[in-house]
Design an enzyme around this catalytic site. Structure first.
Site, short mmCIF file in Angstrom:
data_model
loop_
_atom_site.label_atom_id
_atom_site.label_comp_id
_atom_site.label_asym_id
_atom_site.label_seq_id
_atom_site.Cartn_x
_atom_site.Cartn_y
_atom_site.Cartn_z
N CYS A 56 0.86 -1.17 0.00
CA CYS A 56 0.00 0.00 0.00
C CYS A 56 0.91 1.23 0.00
O CYS A 56 1.81 1.33 0.84
CB CYS A 56 -0.90 0.01 1.23
SG CYS A 56 -1.85 1.54 1.40
N ASP A 63 -0.23 -5.94 0.32
CA ASP A 63 -1.48 -6.29 -0.34
C ASP A 63 -1.24 -7.58 -1.11
O ASP A 63 -0.20 -7.74 -1.74
CB ASP A 63 -1.91 -5.18 -1.32
CG ASP A 63 -2.35 -3.91 -0.60
OD1 ASP A 63 -3.08 -4.03 0.40
OD2 ASP A 63 -1.97 -2.82 -1.05
N VAL A 78 5.21 -14.14 -23.96
CA VAL A 78 6.01 -13.83 -22.78
C VAL A 78 6.55 -15.14 -22.20
O VAL A 78 5.85 -16.16 -22.17
CB VAL A 78 5.21 -13.04 -21.72
CG1 VAL A 78 4.10 -13.86 -21.10
CG2 VAL A 78 6.14 -12.50 -20.64
N GLU A 79 7.79 -15.11 -21.80
CA GLU A 79 8.41 -16.29 -21.17
C GLU A 79 7.97 -16.32 -19.71
O GLU A 79 8.08 -15.32 -19.00
CB GLU A 79 9.94 -16.19 -21.31
CG GLU A 79 10.68 -17.47 -21.00
CD GLU A 79 10.79 -17.72 -19.52
OE1 GLU A 79 10.44 -18.83 -19.08
OE2 GLU A 79 11.22 -16.80 -18.79
N SER A 80 7.43 -17.46 -19.27
CA SER A 80 6.74 -17.53 -17.98
C SER A 80 7.65 -17.32 -16.77
O SER A 80 7.22 -16.74 -15.78
CB SER A 80 5.98 -18.85 -17.85
OG SER A 80 6.87 -19.94 -17.92
N HIS A 97 -3.98 -0.79 -6.03
CA HIS A 97 -4.34 -2.00 -6.79
C HIS A 97 -4.58 -1.69 -8.26
O HIS A 97 -4.10 -2.40 -9.15
CB HIS A 97 -5.60 -2.66 -6.22
CG HIS A 97 -5.54 -3.00 -4.77
ND1 HIS A 97 -4.38 -3.21 -4.07
CD2 HIS A 97 -6.53 -3.18 -3.88
CE1 HIS A 97 -4.65 -3.50 -2.81
NE2 HIS A 97 -5.96 -3.48 -2.66
N GLU A 98 -5.35 -0.63 -8.51
CA GLU A 98 -5.69 -0.25 -9.87
C GLU A 98 -4.44 0.08 -10.68
O GLU A 98 -4.34 -0.26 -11.87
CB GLU A 98 -6.64 0.96 -9.88
CG GLU A 98 -7.95 0.72 -9.16
CD GLU A 98 -7.92 0.97 -7.64
OE1 GLU A 98 -9.01 0.99 -7.05
OE2 GLU A 98 -6.83 1.15 -7.06
#
Length: 165
Positions: A56, A63, A78-80, A97-98
């Site tokens: 936060c 969070d 994308v490579e994981s 969060h947004e």
């Protein structure tokens, strides 16, 4: 052709390494990609990331969230392992969060230029409220641009039963 050549995997440097350095602050440079062998096909790739952590920006408290990433690749995937390390780099990153959800989406758009992508964060409750931001994007000038608008308009019309996760 079966498998992938060394040339096709030239940009993949983290996969297979036994010792990996973890970045404890936000670092989009960790992300790696490789060529999509099926760019003529439209198909979804989905990642479920149940151990996402950020801070936060006001209190510094952690969070926790499950981050869902789904995309329709164009020329790159994308490579994981790099994605896992990238998401880990948010561990000490202070943002709402947004913001986290939008940052993740924008970093993946910059890396991959996908046909379509959506990122959904399902954060655990703090103070009795859970926040579930959702962001998406469809490549301009394609039917995916329209699909993104429609998906956003109808997003979460039938939300799941919340049981405090």
């Amino acid at each position: 052709m079966n498998g992938r050549s060394k040339q096709e995997l030239a940009g993949v440097t983290l996969l297979g390494k036994q010792k990996v350095s973890y970045s404890y602050s936000y670092n989009p440079d960790i992300l790696e990609s490789f060529a999509n062998k099926h760019p003529e096909n439209d198909y979804f790739v989905k990642f479920n990331c149940p151990e996402f952590t950020s801070l936060c920006p006001m209190t510094g408290q952690p969070d926790f969230a499950t981050i869902y990433i789904a995309y329709v690749p164009d020329k790159l995937l994308v490579e994981s392992k790099s994605l896992k390390l990238y998401l880990f780099s948010f561990r000490n990153h202070g943002d709402f969060h947004e913001d986290c959800v939008n940052i993740i989406m924008k970093d993946l758009i910059k890396l991959l230029s996908p046909k379509y992508i959506e990122v959904w964060g399902k954060f655990t409750p703090r103070g009795g409220i859970s926040i579930d931001p959702y962001a998406n994007y469809g490549k301009q000038g394609t039917h995916w641009e329209k699909a993104a608008t429609e998906r956003l308009l109808w997003h979460d019309m039938y939300p799941e039963k919340i049981d405090n996760r």
